[in-house]
Motif scaffolding. Structure first.
Motif, mmCIF file in Angstrom:
data_model
loop_
_atom_site.group_PDB
_atom_site.id
_atom_site.type_symbol
_atom_site.label_atom_id
_atom_site.label_comp_id
_atom_site.label_asym_id
_atom_site.label_seq_id
_atom_site.Cartn_x
_atom_site.Cartn_y
_atom_site.Cartn_z
ATOM 1 N N ARG A 120 6.672 30.047 78.497
ATOM 2 C CA ARG A 120 7.999 30.007 77.874
ATOM 3 C C ARG A 120 8.454 31.442 77.664
ATOM 4 O O ARG A 120 7.786 32.229 76.994
ATOM 5 N N ASN A 121 9.586 31.771 78.236
ATOM 6 C CA ASN A 121 10.078 33.140 78.242
ATOM 7 C C ASN A 121 10.944 33.439 77.015
ATOM 8 O O ASN A 121 11.342 32.540 76.267
ATOM 9 N N LEU A 122 11.268 34.722 76.873
ATOM 10 C CA LEU A 122 12.068 35.181 75.744
ATOM 11 C C LEU A 122 13.425 34.487 75.690
ATOM 12 O O LEU A 122 13.957 34.212 74.616
ATOM 13 N N ASP B 35 10.560 41.918 59.632
ATOM 14 C CA ASP B 35 10.425 40.636 60.333
ATOM 15 C C ASP B 35 11.192 40.658 61.651
ATOM 16 O O ASP B 35 11.939 39.713 61.980
ATOM 17 N N GLN B 36 11.038 41.731 62.418
ATOM 18 C CA GLN B 36 11.771 41.895 63.674
ATOM 19 C C GLN B 36 10.846 42.007 64.874
ATOM 20 O O GLN B 36 11.207 42.598 65.887
ATOM 21 N N ASP B 37 9.650 41.425 64.762
ATOM 22 C CA ASP B 37 8.747 41.386 65.904
ATOM 23 C C ASP B 37 9.420 40.626 67.053
ATOM 24 O O ASP B 37 10.199 39.692 66.821
ATOM 25 N N VAL B 38 9.095 41.001 68.282
ATOM 26 C CA VAL B 38 9.696 40.368 69.462
ATOM 27 C C VAL B 38 8.610 39.649 70.249
ATOM 28 O O VAL B 38 7.604 40.255 70.626
ATOM 29 N N LYS B 39 8.820 38.353 70.504
ATOM 30 C CA LYS B 39 7.876 37.577 71.314
ATOM 31 C C LYS B 39 8.401 37.529 72.744
ATOM 32 O O LYS B 39 9.358 36.814 73.043
ATOM 33 N N LEU B 40 7.778 38.293 73.621
ATOM 34 C CA LEU B 40 8.270 38.414 74.996
ATOM 35 C C LEU B 40 8.020 37.146 75.799
ATOM 36 O O LEU B 40 8.841 36.761 76.620
ATOM 37 N N LEU B 41 6.872 36.532 75.598
ATOM 38 C CA LEU B 41 6.598 35.236 76.232
ATOM 39 C C LEU B 41 5.408 34.597 75.545
ATOM 40 O O LEU B 41 4.648 35.249 74.831
ATOM 41 N N GLY C 262 9.592 39.437 83.529
ATOM 42 C CA GLY C 262 10.639 39.636 82.539
ATOM 43 C C GLY C 262 10.165 40.208 81.225
ATOM 44 O O GLY C 262 10.950 40.360 80.285
ATOM 45 N N THR C 263 8.894 40.589 81.135
ATOM 46 C CA THR C 263 8.389 41.144 79.880
ATOM 47 C C THR C 263 8.758 42.611 79.712
ATOM 48 O O THR C 263 8.737 43.132 78.593
#
Length: 414
Positions: free
Chosen positions: A50-52, A28-34, A83-84
């Motif tokens: 909406r940014n990270l 459960d460590q997925d990263v939502k960049l934006l 910023g991604t």
């Protein structure tokens, strides 16, 4: 894998950029960049991002159609200043698309090819307000990124293909099902699946042991009975019109009303159908708005009778479905709330739960009041045999994970 998730509508597209892979999914460590959305496509579009780091950017751009909107989005996502960390179009490794209707042929998420595109198009008559726009989103992304970037279709209807015949068939002449595939398909499947998965994770319960009723309550609303991780019944039917009272949809009605309204009001059947989809529900009853926040303010502060009536009918219908699905499941562990209303309105949650004390559900009102703004947790009182939870839905994350699984050849969840 960097995955762009798209949910294309008639004049909007919602999006996320998610970094995921097998290890991230497992932990459960997925990263939502934006994430964000583009609205009012076809003119001066309004774009919210909406940014990270939690910051929000709003801007506008002249975007004449979906192709222009996707081109703009891909350009922004791969701009070093976004910023991604993505700096070229090749840094987008795959694209996952929400597709509303998969008919009977699409029972799971699939990689998009010519045959899949034809299949989605064949189901346009089942979802004329959604599938054409989903197709345009896929085609625009293919043009923007090229044929070498894999795309995956994730269907709202797929989760409900586990419904037994006695739940998905209507009591109409059986040949109509055989000839025209008239049946209950159900919708919001990606959301209900996301809610059920997250509930299992936070409670530590085994998939096979879980029996829950999920309520996706937003402008569109649906209930789902889930046993062992699969859907056994759901409130939306052949179309998203059936079931709960919604923002502008009527939900369950007597089918004979269509002809009666048409005759009395001098309307065509298509006009009556449009009325039931876009002028009914909370908006139709209240005569004011389909926004539950505004209705609560009108009812509580101004004592507006019709606003209060709309809320009463909304909560009653939801409570009635909970009771029906408790019967279908033979009892349940929990009622789980999600969606814009379900996640943010403690008052609506409490009102739906009123009268369910016979099931062993008692509300902890202090805990309920604290669960807003994306918070998850239990709000049933200690000792309740039927629990009540808020579990925010995360359809985009599930779409990203399915996209990775399909592209990588990893098995999809059963």
């Amino acid at each position: 894998m960097n995955i762009l998730v798209l949910n294309a509508g008639s004049a909007t597209v919602k999006f996320q950029v998610v970094v995921t892979d097998a290890d991230r999914i497992a932990g459960d460590q997925d990263v939502k960049l934006l994430r964000g959305q583009i609205e009012r496509i076809g003119g001066e579009a309004v774009i919210t991002i909406r940014n990270l780091d939690g910051s929000t950017r709003r801007t506008t751009a002249a975007l004449r159609d979906m192709r222009a909107a996707v081109d703009w989005l891909v350009g922004y996502v791969t701009d070093p200043e976004s910023g991604t960390g993505l700096t070229a179009r090749g840094d987008i490794h795959a694209v996952g698309h929400r597709v509303v209707h998969g008919g009977e042929q699409f029972r799971s998420s699939v990689r998009v090819d010519d045959a899949v595109l034809r299949g989605i198009e064949e189901n346009v008559e089942l979802a004329p307000l959604h599938n054409p726009h989903n197709l345009r989103g896929i085609e625009a992304t293919q043009r923007a990124l090229g044929a070498g970037v894999p795309q995956v279709a994730v269907f709202d209807t797929a989760f409900h293909h586990t419904l037994p015949e006695h739940a998905y068939l209507y009591a109409i002449p059986y040949p109509l099902y055989r000839r025209h595939k008239i049946r209950r398909y159900g919708f919001h499947g990606t959301s209900h699946r996301s809610i059920a998965y997250r509930f299992r994770k936070i409670t530590g319960r085994a998939r096979s042991d879980v029996r829950i009723v999920t309520l996706h309550l937003g402008n569109g609303c649906s209930a789902c009975a889930i046993r062992g991780g699969v859907s056994i019944d759901t409130s939306m039917g052949f179309t998203p019109l059936e079931g709960l009272v919604m923002g502008t949809r009527a939900g369950d009605i007597d089918a004979a009303l269509l002809d009666y309204i048409a005759a009395k009001e001098g309307l065509s059947m298509s006009q009556v159908e449009s009325m039931l989809n876009s002028q009914s529900g909370l908006l139709g009853i209240s005569g004011l708005t389909n926004d539950m926040r505004d209705l609560l303010a009108e009812a509580n502060e101004l004592q507006d009778r019709r606003a209060r009536l709309a809320i009463d009918i909304f909560c009653y219908r939801a409570r009635k479905y909970v009771g029906a699905y408790l019967a279908a499941l033979g009892g349940a562990d929990a009622v789980v709330f999600a969606g814009g209303v379900g996640e943010n309105s403690a008052e609506i949650r409490a009102r739906i739960c009123e009268g369910l004390e016979w099931t062993g559900l008692r509300v902890d009102h202090e805990a309920n009041a604290a669960l807003v703004g994306g918070r998850e947790g239990r709000f049933s009182a200690h000792g309740s045999s039927l629990e009540a939870w808020v579990v925010p839905t995360d359809e985009e994350l599930l779409i990203a994970r399915d996209t990775y699984r399909v592209v990588s050849g990893m098995a999809l969840p059963g």
